[in-house]
Design a protein around this motif. Structure first.
Motif, PDB file in Angstrom:
ATOM      1  N   UNK A 204       0.811  -1.208   0.000  1.00 44.22           N
ATOM      2  CA  UNK A 204       0.000   0.000   0.000  1.00 44.22           C
ATOM      3  C   UNK A 204       0.846   1.261   0.000  1.00 44.22           C
ATOM      4  N   UNK A 205       2.044   1.176   0.594  1.00 48.50           N
ATOM      5  CA  UNK A 205       2.947   2.317   0.590  1.00 48.50           C
ATOM      6  C   UNK A 205       3.520   2.626  -0.775  1.00 48.50           C
ATOM      7  N   UNK A 206       3.388   1.701  -1.727  1.00 48.12           N
ATOM      8  CA  UNK A 206       3.860   1.939  -3.101  1.00 48.12           C
ATOM      9  C   UNK A 206       2.806   2.633  -3.954  1.00 48.12           C
ATOM     10  N   UNK A 207       1.589   2.810  -3.424  1.00 49.18           N
ATOM     11  CA  UNK A 207       0.543   3.534  -4.156  1.00 49.18           C
ATOM     12  C   UNK A 207       0.804   5.025  -4.038  1.00 49.18           C
ATOM     13  N   UNK A 208       1.558   5.563  -4.942  1.00 51.32           N
ATOM     14  CA  UNK A 208       1.907   6.981  -4.862  1.00 51.32           C
ATOM     15  C   UNK A 208       2.429   7.439  -6.216  1.00 51.32           C
ATOM     16  N   UNK A 209       2.609   8.735  -6.348  1.00 53.12           N
ATOM     17  CA  UNK A 209       3.083   9.340  -7.580  1.00 53.12           C
ATOM     18  C   UNK A 209       2.458  10.707  -7.778  1.00 53.12           C
ATOM     19  N   UNK A 210       3.104  11.532  -8.592  1.00 51.64           N
ATOM     20  CA  UNK A 210       2.641  12.911  -8.766  1.00 51.64           C
ATOM     21  C   UNK A 210       1.750  13.073  -9.989  1.00 51.64           C
ATOM     22  N   UNK A 211       1.473  11.990 -10.718  1.00 55.38           N
ATOM     23  CA  UNK A 211       0.623  12.121 -11.899  1.00 55.38           C
ATOM     24  C   UNK A 211      -0.848  12.214 -11.499  1.00 55.38           C
ATOM     25  N   UNK A 212      -1.708  12.330 -12.515  1.00 58.17           N
ATOM     26  CA  UNK A 212      -3.126  12.589 -12.253  1.00 58.17           C
ATOM     27  C   UNK A 212      -3.943  11.323 -12.022  1.00 58.17           C
ATOM     28  N   UNK A 213      -3.348  10.146 -12.144  1.00 57.30           N
ATOM     29  CA  UNK A 213      -4.120   8.905 -12.020  1.00 57.30           C
ATOM     30  C   UNK A 213      -4.521   8.660 -10.566  1.00 57.30           C
ATOM     31  N   UNK A 214      -5.782   8.314 -10.316  1.00 57.92           N
ATOM     32  CA  UNK A 214      -6.187   7.974  -8.939  1.00 57.92           C
ATOM     33  C   UNK A 214      -5.494   6.697  -8.495  1.00 57.92           C
ATOM     34  N   UNK A 215      -5.039   6.694  -7.269  1.00 51.86           N
ATOM     35  CA  UNK A 215      -4.294   5.546  -6.741  1.00 51.86           C
ATOM     36  C   UNK A 215      -5.293   4.527  -6.182  1.00 51.86           C
ATOM     37  N   UNK A 216      -5.172   3.268  -6.643  1.00 52.33           N
ATOM     38  CA  UNK A 216      -6.106   2.227  -6.237  1.00 52.33           C
ATOM     39  C   UNK A 216      -5.403   0.887  -6.096  1.00 52.33           C
ATOM     40  N   UNK A 217      -5.968   0.052  -5.213  1.00 53.76           N
ATOM     41  CA  UNK A 217      -5.486  -1.311  -5.063  1.00 53.76           C
ATOM     42  C   UNK A 217      -6.657  -2.269  -5.276  1.00 53.76           C
ATOM     43  N   UNK A 218      -6.421  -3.283  -6.087  1.00 48.89           N
ATOM     44  CA  UNK A 218      -7.440  -4.278  -6.398  1.00 48.89           C
ATOM     45  C   UNK A 218      -6.966  -5.631  -5.873  1.00 48.89           C
ATOM     46  N   UNK A 219      -7.831  -6.307  -5.113  1.00 49.68           N
ATOM     47  CA  UNK A 219      -7.485  -7.590  -4.517  1.00 49.68           C
ATOM     48  C   UNK A 219      -8.483  -8.655  -4.944  1.00 49.68           C
ATOM     49  N   UNK A 220      -8.000  -9.889  -5.082  1.00 49.72           N
ATOM     50  CA  UNK A 220      -8.900 -11.031  -5.232  1.00 49.72           C
ATOM     51  C   UNK A 220      -8.622 -11.982  -4.074  1.00 49.72           C
ATOM     52  N   UNK A 221      -9.630 -12.739  -3.668  1.00 50.10           N
ATOM     53  CA  UNK A 221      -9.437 -13.535  -2.453  1.00 50.10           C
ATOM     54  C   UNK A 221     -10.474 -14.638  -2.335  1.00 50.10           C
ATOM     55  N   UNK A 222     -10.046 -15.721  -1.679  1.00 54.96           N
ATOM     56  CA  UNK A 222     -10.909 -16.801  -1.201  1.00 54.96           C
ATOM     57  C   UNK A 222     -10.647 -16.991   0.282  1.00 54.96           C
ATOM     58  N   UNK A 223     -11.563 -17.577   1.033  1.00 52.94           N
ATOM     59  CA  UNK A 223     -11.299 -17.856   2.443  1.00 52.94           C
ATOM     60  C   UNK A 223     -10.101 -18.785   2.622  1.00 52.94           C
ATOM     61  N   UNK A 224      -9.424 -18.631   3.778  1.00 52.87           N
ATOM     62  CA  UNK A 224      -8.271 -19.461   4.090  1.00 52.87           C
ATOM     63  C   UNK A 224      -6.974 -18.784   3.726  1.00 52.87           C
TER      64      UNK A 224
END
Length: 482
Positions: free
Chosen positions: A148-168
């Motif tokens: 999450x600390x790598x979500x950064x930058x000075x450009x105009x793109x919104x910073x987002x993280x996308x995850x996929x997951x199953x239990x366990x």
């Protein structure tokens, strides 16, 4: 599929990934800071990641995207090969050495896998606009926070993280807390760390949402239905309550953690640690009159040479705190090739004598499980920690102060070894150091605290009465003549 047409001698390339189902479209359209997609197996998560990443790179010139998997073989099989095959070479080229896909419009997709401390060094200081963590429950919470600390930058793109997951998995608990239970932490003393509900979006999907899979693999539902009951409920229906994701299922913060207190002086004190340049994990212990062991202090720090680790250990030991023994792993007695000395000798030179602990992993981990069980509560001091009328008859034999967040999280999250269910998994490596340090303590011999000796009688001058005086009445005085 890719559409091609001639335009005045130039060929226009259009990328067409195919048709998305409603849940995948919801994933594509999410604008939350953290979006998690999944639940049951077969919901079309991996395809959604590939499609979202390629589409984002094509539609947003100059965007920087990172796709992460826990292990490289799965990364290559599920993402690198399919994406290289799907993207026409006229649009992007792939460098296998750097695992980087560079698009003609300036966008990039970086492919990475997580190797704990090595990956932290690799990605430290890098900047990405979108980060995809595929199979997020295979990642520790520390890995998630680091990325999450790598979500950064000075450009105009919104910073987002996308995850996929199953239990366990090792990340089951933190994913469940954030996206299923929606239990968010706040920090009054450091509000910048607060977790905000609006930042988290969970899209629940099951195999029924993936009609393409059901059409191409009609026996898939039957395969899921024939799994053991807990796995069937988790993978077929996305039930997050049946898999705890940990080896020490006996451990809960509610049962094994209490608010910090100052242990009585007569309680025996110990230390135990695991040492490496990647992590020095040290714990301070106090043993009450019942033999119950309390973990009262922790120290975790990276990059310490032996002398620095010894100095830190002494620095975190309280003045006049009498430590009976300090348990250390057997490799501390291995002689160094350059000096011929052992690390145990270096600790001794700093005034920290060490006791070699047993390195039997299975026995040590089973002893931890055994000590997590409740034992009768008789210690009067511990009883006094509870309100009147609410003193339990038993309390676990292994207790932790509730401000020791790292070790308790690691005990909660560490998995059983796939090849030996009696042992803990050795990966992810970043959560094993604390568990090993606890194991070195539990597998060693400790003494319960001795009850304080009763107060000695004093004479009328306020001085302690001697044995002769107590037994014979002392010297002859005028009182004998009265």
């Amino acid at each position: 599929m890719a559409k091609q047409k001639k335009t005045e001698g130039l060929r226009e390339i259009c990328w067409d990934p195919g048709e998305a189902n409603p849940k995948q479209l919801e994933f594509f359209n999410s604008r939350a800071l953290y979006t998690a997609y999944g639940g049951a197996k077969g919901g079309g998560k991996t395809w959604a990641v590939r499609t979202k990443a390629i589409g984002g790179a094509l539609l947003n010139p100059g965007i920087r995207i990172l796709i992460m998997r826990c292990h490289y073989p799965e990364l290559e099989e599920n993402h690198i090969r399919p994406i290289v095959k799907a993207v026409p070479p006229e649009l992007a080229g792939y460098n296998a050495t750097s695992r980087l896909m560079s698009f003609q419009n300036g966008s990039i997709i970086k492919f990475g896998h997580w190797s704990g401390d090595e990956s932290e060094n690799e990605y430290n200081g890098l900047e990405y606009d979108w980060i995809f963590i595929d199979e997020a429950t295979q990642f520790s919470e520390r890995a998630f926070n680091f990325l999450g600390g790598c979500l950064r930058g000075v450009n105009e793109f919104p910073k987002r993280m996308y995850l996929t997951c199953n239990p366990g998995g090792v990340g089951h608990n933190w994913v469940k807390r954030l996206f299923i239970d929606r239990d968010y932490h706040t920090y009054p003393d450091d509000p910048e760390r607060d977790e905000h509900p609006g930042d988290y979006n969970f899209i629940f999907a099951t195999v029924e949402d993936n009609t393409h899979l059901l059409e191409s693999s009609p026996t898939y539902l039957k395969n899921l239905a024939n799994m053991p009951e807990d796995l069937r409920r988790a993978y077929r229906y996305g039930d997050w309550s049946v898999l705890g994701g940990n080896y020490f299922r006996e451990f809960t913060r509610e049962r094994h953690c209490m608010r910090p207190f100052r242990p009585p002086e007569h309680w025996e004190r110990y230390r135990s640690f695991d040492y490496g340049l990647d992590m020095f994990a040290c714990f301070w212990w106090a043993v009450d009159e019942d033999g119950r062991c309390w973990c009262i202090r922790e120290l975790e720090e990276k990059g310490l040479i032996v002398q620095e680790a010894a100095a830190k250990l002494l620095e975190h030991t309280l003045p006049n705190e009498k430590i009976s023994l300090t348990y250390a792993p057997p490799d501390m007695w291995s002689r160094q090739k350059d000096s011929g000395r052992t690390m145990a000798e270096l600790f001794l030179n700093w005034g920290v004598p060490l006791v070699k602990s047993d390195n039997n992993r299975v026995q040590g981990h089973m002893l931890i499980k055994d000590m997590l069980a409740p034992i009768p509560l008789k210690d009067p001091f511990v009883k006094g920690l509870f309100p009147a009328g609410r003193v339990p008859e038993k309390l676990p034999g292994l207790m932790f102060f509730d401000d020791l967040h790292r070790v308790t999280a690691d005990l909660r999250d560490i998995q059983a070894d796939e090849k030996n269910p009696n042992d803990c998994a050795k990966r992810p490596h970043e959560i094993t150091h604390t568990v090993d340090a606890v194991r070195y303590f539990c597998v060693s011999r400790t003494l319960r605290a001795e009850k304080p000796a009763p107060a000695r009688d004093v004479d009328e001058d306020g001085e302690e009465e001697s044995y002769d005086s107590f037994m014979t009445g002392g010297e002859i005085s005028e009182g004998y003549l009265l």
